[in-house]
Design a protein around this motif. Structure first.
Motif, PDB file in Angstrom:
ATOM      1  N   LYS A  74       0.307 -50.731  -8.019  1.00  0.00           N
ATOM      2  CA  LYS A  74      -0.453 -51.980  -8.116  1.00  0.00           C
ATOM      3  C   LYS A  74      -1.019 -52.371  -6.754  1.00  0.00           C
ATOM      4  CE  LYS A  74       1.734 -54.133 -12.098  1.00  0.00           C
ATOM      5  NZ  LYS A  74       2.465 -55.312 -12.576  1.00  0.00           N
ATOM      6  N   ILE A  75      -0.230 -52.206  -5.712  1.00  0.00           N
ATOM      7  CA  ILE A  75      -0.690 -52.545  -4.362  1.00  0.00           C
ATOM      8  C   ILE A  75      -1.827 -51.622  -3.945  1.00  0.00           C
ATOM      9  CG2 ILE A  75      -0.036 -52.536  -1.921  1.00  0.00           C
ATOM     10  CD1 ILE A  75       2.750 -53.509  -2.833  1.00  0.00           C
ATOM     11  N   TYR A  76      -1.687 -50.334  -4.196  1.00  0.00           N
ATOM     12  CA  TYR A  76      -2.747 -49.387  -3.835  1.00  0.00           C
ATOM     13  C   TYR A  76      -4.023 -49.653  -4.632  1.00  0.00           C
ATOM     14  CZ  TYR A  76       0.356 -46.490  -0.995  1.00  0.00           C
ATOM     15  OH  TYR A  76       1.198 -46.015  -0.021  1.00  0.00           O
ATOM     16  N   ASP A  77      -3.891 -50.010  -5.909  1.00  0.00           N
ATOM     17  CA  ASP A  77      -5.068 -50.339  -6.717  1.00  0.00           C
ATOM     18  C   ASP A  77      -5.781 -51.566  -6.156  1.00  0.00           C
ATOM     19  OD1 ASP A  77      -4.580 -48.210  -8.372  1.00  0.00           O
ATOM     20  OD2 ASP A  77      -3.683 -49.400  -9.991  1.00  0.00           O
ATOM     21  N   GLU A  78      -5.023 -52.572  -5.719  1.00  0.00           N
ATOM     22  CA  GLU A  78      -5.620 -53.769  -5.139  1.00  0.00           C
ATOM     23  C   GLU A  78      -6.323 -53.446  -3.822  1.00  0.00           C
ATOM     24  OE1 GLU A  78      -6.732 -57.744  -4.664  1.00  0.00           O
ATOM     25  OE2 GLU A  78      -6.006 -56.661  -6.412  1.00  0.00           O
ATOM     26  N   VAL A  79      -5.724 -52.594  -3.001  1.00  0.00           N
ATOM     27  CA  VAL A  79      -6.348 -52.197  -1.737  1.00  0.00           C
ATOM     28  C   VAL A  79      -7.642 -51.433  -2.014  1.00  0.00           C
ATOM     29  CG1 VAL A  79      -6.085 -50.700   0.282  1.00  0.00           C
ATOM     30  CG2 VAL A  79      -4.220 -52.204  -0.398  1.00  0.00           C
ATOM     31  N   LEU A  87      20.608 -47.146 -12.701  1.00  0.00           N
ATOM     32  CA  LEU A  87      20.112 -48.238 -11.862  1.00  0.00           C
ATOM     33  C   LEU A  87      19.177 -47.705 -10.785  1.00  0.00           C
ATOM     34  CD1 LEU A  87      20.246 -51.256 -11.119  1.00  0.00           C
ATOM     35  CD2 LEU A  87      22.160 -50.687  -9.621  1.00  0.00           C
ATOM     36  N   ILE A  88      19.542 -46.611 -10.161  1.00  0.00           N
ATOM     37  CA  ILE A  88      18.704 -46.008  -9.124  1.00  0.00           C
ATOM     38  C   ILE A  88      17.374 -45.541  -9.721  1.00  0.00           C
ATOM     39  CG2 ILE A  88      18.496 -44.016  -7.569  1.00  0.00           C
ATOM     40  CD1 ILE A  88      21.526 -44.340  -7.032  1.00  0.00           C
ATOM     41  N   ILE A  89      17.432 -44.895 -10.892  1.00  0.00           N
ATOM     42  CA  ILE A  89      16.206 -44.426 -11.543  1.00  0.00           C
ATOM     43  C   ILE A  89      15.324 -45.609 -11.908  1.00  0.00           C
ATOM     44  CG2 ILE A  89      15.296 -43.312 -13.628  1.00  0.00           C
ATOM     45  CD1 ILE A  89      17.712 -41.400 -13.471  1.00  0.00           C
ATOM     46  N   THR A  90      15.920 -46.679 -12.422  1.00  0.00           N
ATOM     47  CA  THR A  90      15.152 -47.874 -12.784  1.00  0.00           C
ATOM     48  C   THR A  90      14.493 -48.488 -11.559  1.00  0.00           C
ATOM     49  OG1 THR A  90      16.693 -48.311 -14.605  1.00  0.00           O
ATOM     50  CG2 THR A  90      15.289 -50.122 -13.905  1.00  0.00           C
ATOM     51  N   LEU A  91      15.224 -48.592 -10.466  1.00  0.00           N
ATOM     52  CA  LEU A  91      14.655 -49.143  -9.237  1.00  0.00           C
ATOM     53  C   LEU A  91      13.528 -48.276  -8.695  1.00  0.00           C
ATOM     54  CD1 LEU A  91      17.884 -50.412  -7.432  1.00  0.00           C
ATOM     55  CD2 LEU A  91      16.116 -51.782  -8.554  1.00  0.00           C
ATOM     56  N   LEU A  92      13.665 -46.962  -8.787  1.00  0.00           N
ATOM     57  CA  LEU A  92      12.602 -46.066  -8.351  1.00  0.00           C
ATOM     58  C   LEU A  92      11.339 -46.240  -9.191  1.00  0.00           C
ATOM     59  CD1 LEU A  92      14.535 -42.759  -7.595  1.00  0.00           C
ATOM     60  CD2 LEU A  92      13.326 -44.207  -5.970  1.00  0.00           C
ATOM     61  N   ILE A  93      11.503 -46.364 -10.496  1.00  0.00           N
ATOM     62  CA  ILE A  93      10.352 -46.548 -11.374  1.00  0.00           C
ATOM     63  C   ILE A  93       9.664 -47.873 -11.073  1.00  0.00           C
ATOM     64  CG2 ILE A  93       9.662 -46.936 -13.776  1.00  0.00           C
ATOM     65  CD1 ILE A  93      11.787 -44.843 -14.559  1.00  0.00           C
ATOM     66  N   ILE A  94      10.435 -48.942 -10.905  1.00  0.00           N
ATOM     67  CA  ILE A  94       9.860 -50.244 -10.568  1.00  0.00           C
ATOM     68  C   ILE A  94       9.132 -50.169  -9.230  1.00  0.00           C
ATOM     69  CG2 ILE A  94      10.440 -52.625  -9.936  1.00  0.00           C
ATOM     70  CD1 ILE A  94      12.664 -52.482 -12.058  1.00  0.00           C
ATOM     71  N   GLY A  95       9.714 -49.497  -8.264  1.00  0.00           N
ATOM     72  CA  GLY A  95       9.085 -49.348  -6.952  1.00  0.00           C
ATOM     73  C   GLY A  95       7.764 -48.594  -7.040  1.00  0.00           C
ATOM     74  N   LEU A  96       7.726 -47.539  -7.838  1.00  0.00           N
ATOM     75  CA  LEU A  96       6.491 -46.772  -7.998  1.00  0.00           C
ATOM     76  C   LEU A  96       5.407 -47.595  -8.684  1.00  0.00           C
ATOM     77  CD1 LEU A  96       7.932 -43.274  -8.985  1.00  0.00           C
ATOM     78  CD2 LEU A  96       6.823 -43.913  -6.833  1.00  0.00           C
ATOM     79  N   ILE A  97       5.789 -48.396  -9.671  1.00  0.00           N
ATOM     80  CA  ILE A  97       4.806 -49.238 -10.367  1.00  0.00           C
ATOM     81  C   ILE A  97       4.242 -50.289  -9.421  1.00  0.00           C
ATOM     82  CG2 ILE A  97       4.550 -50.992 -12.175  1.00  0.00           C
ATOM     83  CD1 ILE A  97       6.554 -49.316 -13.840  1.00  0.00           C
ATOM     84  N   LEU A  98       5.104 -50.940  -8.643  1.00  0.00           N
ATOM     85  CA  LEU A  98       4.639 -51.946  -7.690  1.00  0.00           C
ATOM     86  C   LEU A  98       3.754 -51.316  -6.611  1.00  0.00           C
ATOM     87  CD1 LEU A  98       7.845 -54.129  -7.264  1.00  0.00           C
ATOM     88  CD2 LEU A  98       5.768 -54.688  -8.534  1.00  0.00           C
ATOM     89  N   ARG A  99       4.125 -50.134  -6.167  1.00  0.00           N
ATOM     90  CA  ARG A  99       3.334 -49.425  -5.158  1.00  0.00           C
ATOM     91  C   ARG A  99       1.946 -49.097  -5.684  1.00  0.00           C
ATOM     92  NH1 ARG A  99       5.270 -43.721  -2.521  1.00  0.00           N
ATOM     93  NH2 ARG A  99       3.373 -43.274  -1.393  1.00  0.00           N
TER      94      ARG A  99
END
Length: 62
Positions: free
Chosen positions: A24-29, A10-22
């Motif tokens: 996407k945000i940096y790409d948009e910026v 669960l922790i690994i999955t949450l970390l991967i999701i967090g990195l993907i969302l991060r």
């Protein structure tokens, strides 16, 4: 033992999701920053003088 493995997954999955969302945000910026630089580098004075030379065709008011 099963709870520990589940918690780790669960922790690994949450970390991967967090990195993907991060990412996407940096790409948009980055995209918006490129857009801002494009707008800032436009020759506004030349564009305004070009627009002033345009003759508007239409009916007269009044």
């Amino acid at each position: 033992m099963g709870y520990i493995v589940g918690a780790i997954l669960l922790i690994i999955t949450l970390l991967i999701i967090g990195l993907i969302l991060r990412k996407k945000i940096y790409d948009e910026v980055d995209r918006q920053d490129e857009w801002k630089l494009d707008i800032m580098n436009r020759n506004v004075a030349a564009e305004i003088s070009r627009i002033k030379k345009v003759e508007f065709i239409g009916r007269n008011p009044g």
